[in-house]
Design a protein around this motif. Structure first.
Motif, PDB file in Angstrom:
ATOM      1  N   UNK A  85       0.856  -1.182   0.000  1.00 30.92           N
ATOM      2  CA  UNK A  85       0.000   0.000   0.000  1.00 30.92           C
ATOM      3  C   UNK A  85       0.891   1.231   0.000  1.00 30.92           C
ATOM      4  N   UNK A  86       0.476   2.277  -0.693  1.00 35.78           N
ATOM      5  CA  UNK A  86       1.310   3.473  -0.757  1.00 35.78           C
ATOM      6  C   UNK A  86       0.436   4.720  -0.764  1.00 35.78           C
ATOM      7  N   UNK A  87       0.973   5.774  -0.168  1.00 34.78           N
ATOM      8  CA  UNK A  87       0.265   7.051  -0.103  1.00 34.78           C
ATOM      9  C   UNK A  87       0.567   7.926  -1.310  1.00 34.78           C
ATOM     10  N   UNK A  88       1.550   7.539  -2.109  1.00 35.37           N
ATOM     11  CA  UNK A  88       1.969   8.349  -3.252  1.00 35.37           C
ATOM     12  C   UNK A  88       1.502   7.729  -4.571  1.00 35.37           C
ATOM     13  N   UNK A  89       1.570   8.541  -5.601  1.00 35.34           N
ATOM     14  CA  UNK A  89       1.313   8.084  -6.976  1.00 35.34           C
ATOM     15  C   UNK A  89       2.447   8.624  -7.851  1.00 35.34           C
ATOM     16  N   UNK A  90       3.634   8.112  -7.590  1.00 40.11           N
ATOM     17  CA  UNK A  90       4.832   8.652  -8.238  1.00 40.11           C
ATOM     18  C   UNK A  90       4.899   8.290  -9.716  1.00 40.11           C
ATOM     19  N   UNK A  91       5.330   9.249 -10.515  1.00 39.64           N
ATOM     20  CA  UNK A  91       5.528   9.008 -11.942  1.00 39.64           C
ATOM     21  C   UNK A  91       6.679   8.036 -12.185  1.00 39.64           C
ATOM     22  N   UNK A  92       7.583   7.928 -11.229  1.00 34.76           N
ATOM     23  CA  UNK A  92       8.770   7.093 -11.380  1.00 34.76           C
ATOM     24  C   UNK A  92       8.540   5.660 -10.918  1.00 34.76           C
ATOM     25  N   UNK A  93       7.325   5.323 -10.531  1.00 31.84           N
ATOM     26  CA  UNK A  93       7.022   4.045  -9.888  1.00 31.84           C
ATOM     27  C   UNK A  93       5.739   3.470 -10.473  1.00 31.84           C
ATOM     28  N   UNK A  94       5.611   2.139 -10.431  1.00 30.91           N
ATOM     29  CA  UNK A  94       4.427   1.471 -10.982  1.00 30.91           C
ATOM     30  C   UNK A  94       3.450   1.024  -9.892  1.00 30.91           C
ATOM     31  N   UNK A 153      13.555  -2.840   5.467  1.00 29.92           N
ATOM     32  CA  UNK A 153      12.256  -3.000   6.109  1.00 29.92           C
ATOM     33  C   UNK A 153      11.193  -2.267   5.300  1.00 29.92           C
ATOM     34  N   UNK A 154      11.167  -2.578   4.032  1.00 22.73           N
ATOM     35  CA  UNK A 154      10.265  -1.920   3.092  1.00 22.73           C
ATOM     36  C   UNK A 154      10.280  -2.701   1.785  1.00 22.73           C
ATOM     37  N   UNK A 155       9.332  -2.377   0.928  1.00 22.99           N
ATOM     38  CA  UNK A 155       9.272  -2.995  -0.397  1.00 22.99           C
ATOM     39  C   UNK A 155       8.891  -1.937  -1.405  1.00 22.99           C
ATOM     40  N   UNK A 156       7.752  -2.124  -2.076  1.00 20.33           N
ATOM     41  CA  UNK A 156       7.312  -1.124  -3.050  1.00 20.33           C
ATOM     42  C   UNK A 156       6.160  -0.292  -2.510  1.00 20.33           C
ATOM     43  N   UNK A 157       5.887  -0.400  -1.206  1.00 20.92           N
ATOM     44  CA  UNK A 157       4.856   0.406  -0.575  1.00 20.92           C
ATOM     45  C   UNK A 157       5.461   1.321   0.479  1.00 20.92           C
ATOM     46  N   UNK A 158       4.611   1.973   1.246  1.00 18.04           N
ATOM     47  CA  UNK A 158       5.040   2.882   2.302  1.00 18.04           C
ATOM     48  C   UNK A 158       4.861   2.193   3.651  1.00 18.04           C
ATOM     49  N   UNK A 159       5.974   1.780   4.253  1.00 18.10           N
ATOM     50  CA  UNK A 159       5.929   0.995   5.482  1.00 18.10           C
ATOM     51  C   UNK A 159       5.234   1.722   6.632  1.00 18.10           C
ATOM     52  N   UNK A 160       5.335   3.041   6.661  1.00 16.04           N
ATOM     53  CA  UNK A 160       4.741   3.790   7.762  1.00 16.04           C
ATOM     54  C   UNK A 160       3.213   3.798   7.728  1.00 16.04           C
ATOM     55  N   UNK A 161       2.614   3.244   6.684  1.00 11.00           N
ATOM     56  CA  UNK A 161       1.157   3.106   6.638  1.00 11.00           C
ATOM     57  C   UNK A 161       0.675   1.919   7.482  1.00 11.00           C
TER      58      UNK A 161
END
Length: 326
Positions: free
Chosen positions: A31-40, A74-82
């Motif tokens: 899960x991620x809070x961003x919608x980065x152009x550099x990421x899928x 301690x992370x992957x392709x999401x936002x760990x702090x969520x």
């Protein structure tokens, strides 16, 4: 100037063994809070969720006890702090790994970063612009909120030399390096500039600045030196395989040793050694050299200290960009 020459990091980035050790990614969530152009992440097709704490503990314990690993992300392709109660994940892993001489790393976008866990080896806060409009267009995050979070961490004394505020520099933000440096010049962190732009297995346009474009490719360290465990225990080749199109194993049902010995993993390693970058790796630009493309400076010295500033100016010249005084 200090190029980010951390031996541990360079050993992973170049695929050359420093002492010993693999790198393990523990994806607490995708899960991620961003919608980065550099990421899928926003277009990812695999299920979304949070790693079960029992699976997390078992994987941490197994990897720590194996003696194979020298760093844990301690992370992957999401936002760990969520992740709700994320501090217990951080605390458990840091304690288990530090006792075995394994360093720990967190990469975060800063949107929910309210604390830096005690004992963490390295923190990377991604902040890929220097101006509000550009930042929000690139990341989909609120500029003022993230800047506020970073400044709050600085005021509380939690930002230290092991915290890097990271700017990926590419065509869309290349004129904002000075803005970025001024924005964080009063923090005790390091400013990191990366000119290595990943095309996410050729799913996005390669926007690497021309002075840093290289085409020679090397066997990628991800399949050979890294275990990437997604939130549900699936092990995939790397964080660029957003859709989990290649699977090496499942840590819910397989021991780590079986995943490392999986035929799919060994076959990918064998092909890479022969410079056969077929499949998802065919048009990926991650496995070109990182050397001379990543720079790190003390944030509170980059514009004032003569030696640090000289290195910063040299980086700007290499990038073909203009250094502008206040």
């Amino acid at each position: 100037m200090k190029k980010i020459g951390i031996n541990r990091l360079l050993s992973f980035l170049t695929g050359k063994k420093e002492k010993s050790g693999y790198n393990i990614f523990l994806e607490l969530t995708n899960l991620c809070s961003a919608r980065c152009q550099t990421c899928l992440n926003s277009t990812m097709t695999r299920p979304r969720g949070v790693m079960d704490f029992e699976l997390f503990k078992r994987t941490v314990d197994t990897s720590a006890e194996s003696g194979l690993f020298s760093n844990a992300e301690l992370c992957g392709v999401g936002e760990s702090y969520l992740v709700e109660g994320v501090q217990k994940y951080f605390d458990y892993a840091i304690s288990a790994y530090s006792g075995r001489g394994v360093s720990t790393t967190i990469v975060t976008n800063g949107s929910h970063t309210s604390f830096i866990p005690e004992g963490i080896s390295h923190v990377d806060i991604s902040f890929n612009a220097g101006r509000k409009e550009t930042y929000e267009r690139i990341t989909g995050l609120d500029f003022d909120n993230v800047v506020g979070n970073i400044k709050a961490l600085a005021r509380s004394g939690q930002l230290k030399d092991n915290t890097h505020i990271h700017m990926l520099v590419f065509e869309d933000n290349k004129t904002e390096i000075m803005d970025f440096a001024r924005l964080f010049k009063d923090t005790p962190a390091r400013l990191e500039f990366s000119f290595k732009y990943e095309n996410q297995c050729d799913a996005i346009e390669n926007k690497t600045l021309r002075p840093f474009r290289t085409s020679k490719r090397y066997p990628c360290f991800y399949p050979s030196r890294t275990v990437f465990a997604t939130w549900d225990g699936t092990v995939i080749p790397c964080p660029h395989d957003f859709h989990a199109s290649v699977v090496f194993g499942d840590l819910k049902t397989m021991p780590l040793s079986a995943v490392l010995a999986s035929p799919a993993r060994l076959d990918m390693i064998k092909r890479h050694k022969k410079r056969d970058f077929s499949g998802i790796c065919r048009d990926c630009n991650y496995n070109v050299s990182f050397r001379g493309k990543i720079f790190s400076f003390k944030a509170d010295r980059v514009l004032s200290d003569p030696a640090e500033n000289a290195g910063f100016r040299a980086m700007m010249r290499t990038a073909g960009l203009e250094y502008k005084e206040d």
